[in-house]
Design a protein around this motif. Structure first.
Motif, PDB file in Angstrom:
ATOM      1  N   GLU A 171       0.826  -1.219   0.000  1.00  0.00           N
ATOM      2  CA  GLU A 171       0.000   0.000   0.000  1.00  0.00           C
ATOM      3  C   GLU A 171       0.857   1.265   0.000  1.00  0.00           C
ATOM      4  N   ASN A 172       2.086   1.145   0.468  1.00  0.00           N
ATOM      5  CA  ASN A 172       2.957   2.318   0.606  1.00  0.00           C
ATOM      6  C   ASN A 172       4.248   2.096  -0.184  1.00  0.00           C
ATOM      7  N   LYS A 173       4.073   1.838  -1.489  1.00  0.00           N
ATOM      8  CA  LYS A 173       5.209   1.514  -2.343  1.00  0.00           C
ATOM      9  C   LYS A 173       6.310   2.567  -2.238  1.00  0.00           C
ATOM     10  N   ASN A 174       7.546   2.078  -2.184  1.00  0.00           N
ATOM     11  CA  ASN A 174       8.754   2.904  -2.153  1.00  0.00           C
ATOM     12  C   ASN A 174       8.984   3.618  -0.825  1.00  0.00           C
ATOM     13  N   LYS A 175       8.077   3.447   0.139  1.00  0.00           N
ATOM     14  CA  LYS A 175       8.293   4.018   1.466  1.00  0.00           C
ATOM     15  C   LYS A 175       9.026   3.000   2.319  1.00  0.00           C
ATOM     16  N   ILE A 176      10.112   3.428   2.945  1.00  0.00           N
ATOM     17  CA  ILE A 176      10.931   2.513   3.732  1.00  0.00           C
ATOM     18  C   ILE A 176      10.418   2.448   5.174  1.00  0.00           C
ATOM     19  N   TYR A 177      10.242   1.210   5.659  1.00  0.00           N
ATOM     20  CA  TYR A 177       9.856   0.976   7.056  1.00  0.00           C
ATOM     21  C   TYR A 177      10.977   0.230   7.757  1.00  0.00           C
ATOM     22  N   SER A 178      11.416   0.767   8.885  1.00  0.00           N
ATOM     23  CA  SER A 178      12.433   0.067   9.663  1.00  0.00           C
ATOM     24  C   SER A 178      11.822  -1.175  10.304  1.00  0.00           C
ATOM     25  N   ARG A 179      12.670  -2.089  10.757  1.00  0.00           N
ATOM     26  CA  ARG A 179      12.165  -3.273  11.440  1.00  0.00           C
ATOM     27  C   ARG A 179      11.328  -2.886  12.655  1.00  0.00           C
ATOM     28  N   ASP A 180      11.799  -1.885  13.405  1.00  0.00           N
ATOM     29  CA  ASP A 180      11.054  -1.456  14.595  1.00  0.00           C
ATOM     30  C   ASP A 180       9.681  -0.905  14.220  1.00  0.00           C
ATOM     31  N   GLU A 181       9.609  -0.171  13.112  1.00  0.00           N
ATOM     32  CA  GLU A 181       8.316   0.370  12.671  1.00  0.00           C
ATOM     33  C   GLU A 181       7.374  -0.761  12.264  1.00  0.00           C
ATOM     34  N   ILE A 182       7.902  -1.757  11.562  1.00  0.00           N
ATOM     35  CA  ILE A 182       7.067  -2.894  11.164  1.00  0.00           C
ATOM     36  C   ILE A 182       6.575  -3.647  12.390  1.00  0.00           C
ATOM     37  N   LEU A 183       7.449  -3.842  13.369  1.00  0.00           N
ATOM     38  CA  LEU A 183       7.048  -4.513  14.609  1.00  0.00           C
ATOM     39  C   LEU A 183       5.936  -3.740  15.305  1.00  0.00           C
ATOM     40  N   GLU A 184       6.082  -2.426  15.390  1.00  0.00           N
ATOM     41  CA  GLU A 184       5.085  -1.607  16.083  1.00  0.00           C
ATOM     42  C   GLU A 184       3.745  -1.626  15.360  1.00  0.00           C
ATOM     43  N   ILE A 185       3.775  -1.534  14.024  1.00  0.00           N
ATOM     44  CA  ILE A 185       2.535  -1.483  13.248  1.00  0.00           C
ATOM     45  C   ILE A 185       1.840  -2.837  13.221  1.00  0.00           C
ATOM     46  N   ILE A 186       2.587  -3.906  13.002  1.00  0.00           N
ATOM     47  CA  ILE A 186       1.996  -5.226  12.815  1.00  0.00           C
ATOM     48  C   ILE A 186       1.764  -5.958  14.126  1.00  0.00           C
ATOM     49  N   TRP A 187       2.717  -5.851  15.048  1.00  0.00           N
ATOM     50  CA  TRP A 187       2.590  -6.590  16.312  1.00  0.00           C
ATOM     51  C   TRP A 187       2.228  -5.712  17.504  1.00  0.00           C
ATOM     52  N   GLY A 188       2.181  -4.393  17.320  1.00  0.00           N
ATOM     53  CA  GLY A 188       1.853  -3.530  18.438  1.00  0.00           C
ATOM     54  C   GLY A 188       3.009  -3.430  19.409  1.00  0.00           C
ATOM     55  N   ASP A 189       2.681  -3.327  20.699  1.00  0.00           N
ATOM     56  CA  ASP A 189       3.709  -3.105  21.719  1.00  0.00           C
ATOM     57  C   ASP A 189       4.214  -4.390  22.362  1.00  0.00           C
ATOM     58  N   SER A 190       3.963  -5.539  21.714  1.00  0.00           N
ATOM     59  CA  SER A 190       4.404  -6.808  22.288  1.00  0.00           C
ATOM     60  C   SER A 190       5.916  -6.796  22.469  1.00  0.00           C
ATOM     61  N   VAL A 191       6.377  -7.125  23.679  1.00  0.00           N
ATOM     62  CA  VAL A 191       7.807  -7.073  23.967  1.00  0.00           C
ATOM     63  C   VAL A 191       8.504  -8.383  23.647  1.00  0.00           C
ATOM     64  N   VAL A 192       7.759  -9.414  23.259  1.00  0.00           N
ATOM     65  CA  VAL A 192       8.363 -10.725  23.044  1.00  0.00           C
ATOM     66  C   VAL A 192       8.782 -10.945  21.593  1.00  0.00           C
ATOM     67  N   VAL A 193       8.472 -10.002  20.717  1.00  0.00           N
ATOM     68  CA  VAL A 193       8.799 -10.162  19.296  1.00  0.00           C
ATOM     69  C   VAL A 193      10.099  -9.427  19.004  1.00  0.00           C
ATOM     70  N   THR A 194      10.976 -10.063  18.222  1.00  0.00           N
ATOM     71  CA  THR A 194      12.272  -9.471  17.908  1.00  0.00           C
ATOM     72  C   THR A 194      12.364  -9.113  16.433  1.00  0.00           C
ATOM     73  N   ASN A 195      13.423  -8.370  16.095  1.00  0.00           N
ATOM     74  CA  ASN A 195      13.653  -8.007  14.692  1.00  0.00           C
ATOM     75  C   ASN A 195      13.795  -9.237  13.806  1.00  0.00           C
ATOM     76  N   ARG A 196      14.291 -10.315  14.388  1.00  0.00           N
ATOM     77  CA  ARG A 196      14.448 -11.551  13.626  1.00  0.00           C
ATOM     78  C   ARG A 196      13.111 -12.018  13.051  1.00  0.00           C
ATOM     79  N   THR A 197      12.040 -11.778  13.795  1.00  0.00           N
ATOM     80  CA  THR A 197      10.713 -12.185  13.340  1.00  0.00           C
ATOM     81  C   THR A 197      10.353 -11.489  12.034  1.00  0.00           C
TER      82      THR A 197
END
Length: 230
Positions: A171-197
């Motif tokens: 939906e946001n072609k060519n816009k760069i999302y950091s791993r942390d941003e993807i974690l926050e948007i997709i998984w919310g504030d869950s503290v158990v998910v890592t960048n590896r996911t």
């Protein structure tokens, strides 16, 4: 009862815990039902619920097996939060790969659980408010209603998290999302998910996208984005 009241199904074989969860969730204004086994949960119309609170280790069918049936056999995309004593990283990744939205290990505070319930429901509402039904690029079509991906007329199976990540970047072609941003948007504030996911899901997506896998770019040290093929 108003249509805006959210319905939550608690699936856990510990009756005392279910009673505590019901009391506290209903005190927050939610409507709740209980299933004391995965088998009992499958007897219900799961599309009626806005959220499932699901234990992993139960007598009979496990929570992992239940969510696999919910996501892959019945194609129900209701948000799921796992409640479990299991906390190993492999167990967490298994839950997320099967389509869980969050994962809370026991013992947990009721305040934390209610906060995560609110985040999961808010995220679900935001997704459902998008009126566009399909995203298309050449012969690649992502249906936002059925959460199905079609490439060259062939159905491609995605997990819920794979779908959500692809949708965000598509939906946001060519816009760069950091791993942390993807974690926050997709998984919310869950503290158990890592960048590896995030990396694991992106790697799987690239393989499933076939010739379009090269559209998922990674700018080293910055993040991921979907780039249109030239």
């Amino acid at each position: 009862m108003g249509e805006d009241i959210k319905r939550i199904l608690i699936v856990d074989d510990e009756e005392d815990l279910c009673e505590i969860l019901q009391f506290n969730l209903e005190s927050e204004g939610y409507q709740t039902e209980v299933a004391y086994s995965a088998e009992e949960a499958l007897q219900k119309d799961l599309r009626r619920f806005n959220l499932l609170l699901l234990d992993v280790m139960m007598g009979g069918m496990s929570g992992f097996k239940l969510i696999d049936i919910i996501r892959n056999d019945r194609k129900v995309d209701v948000p799921v939060i796992f409640l479990t004593a299991k906390s190993a990283e492999d167990d967490l990744l298994t839950g997320f790969d099967l389509g869980a939205d969050d994962y809370i290990t026991k013992p947990y505070s009721l305040k934390e659980l209610i906060a995560r319930v609110k985040v999961a429901l808010k995220r679900s509402i935001a997704v459902s408010n998008n009126d566009q039904n399909e995203l298309q690029f050449k012969q690649m079509i992502l249906n936002l209603e059925t959460k199905r991906l079609v490439i060259d007329g062939q159905m491609v199976e995605l997990t819920l998290k794979e779908f959500q990540i692809l949708r965000l970047l598509f939906e946001n072609k060519n816009k760069i999302y950091s791993r942390d941003e993807i974690l926050e948007i997709i998984w919310g504030d869950s503290v158990v998910v890592t960048n590896r996911t995030v990396d694991v899901n992106i790697t799987r997506l690239r393989k499933k996208l076939k010739q379009y896998g090269e559209c998922l770019k990674n700018r080293a040290g910055i993040g991921y984005y979907f780039e249109t093929l030239q």
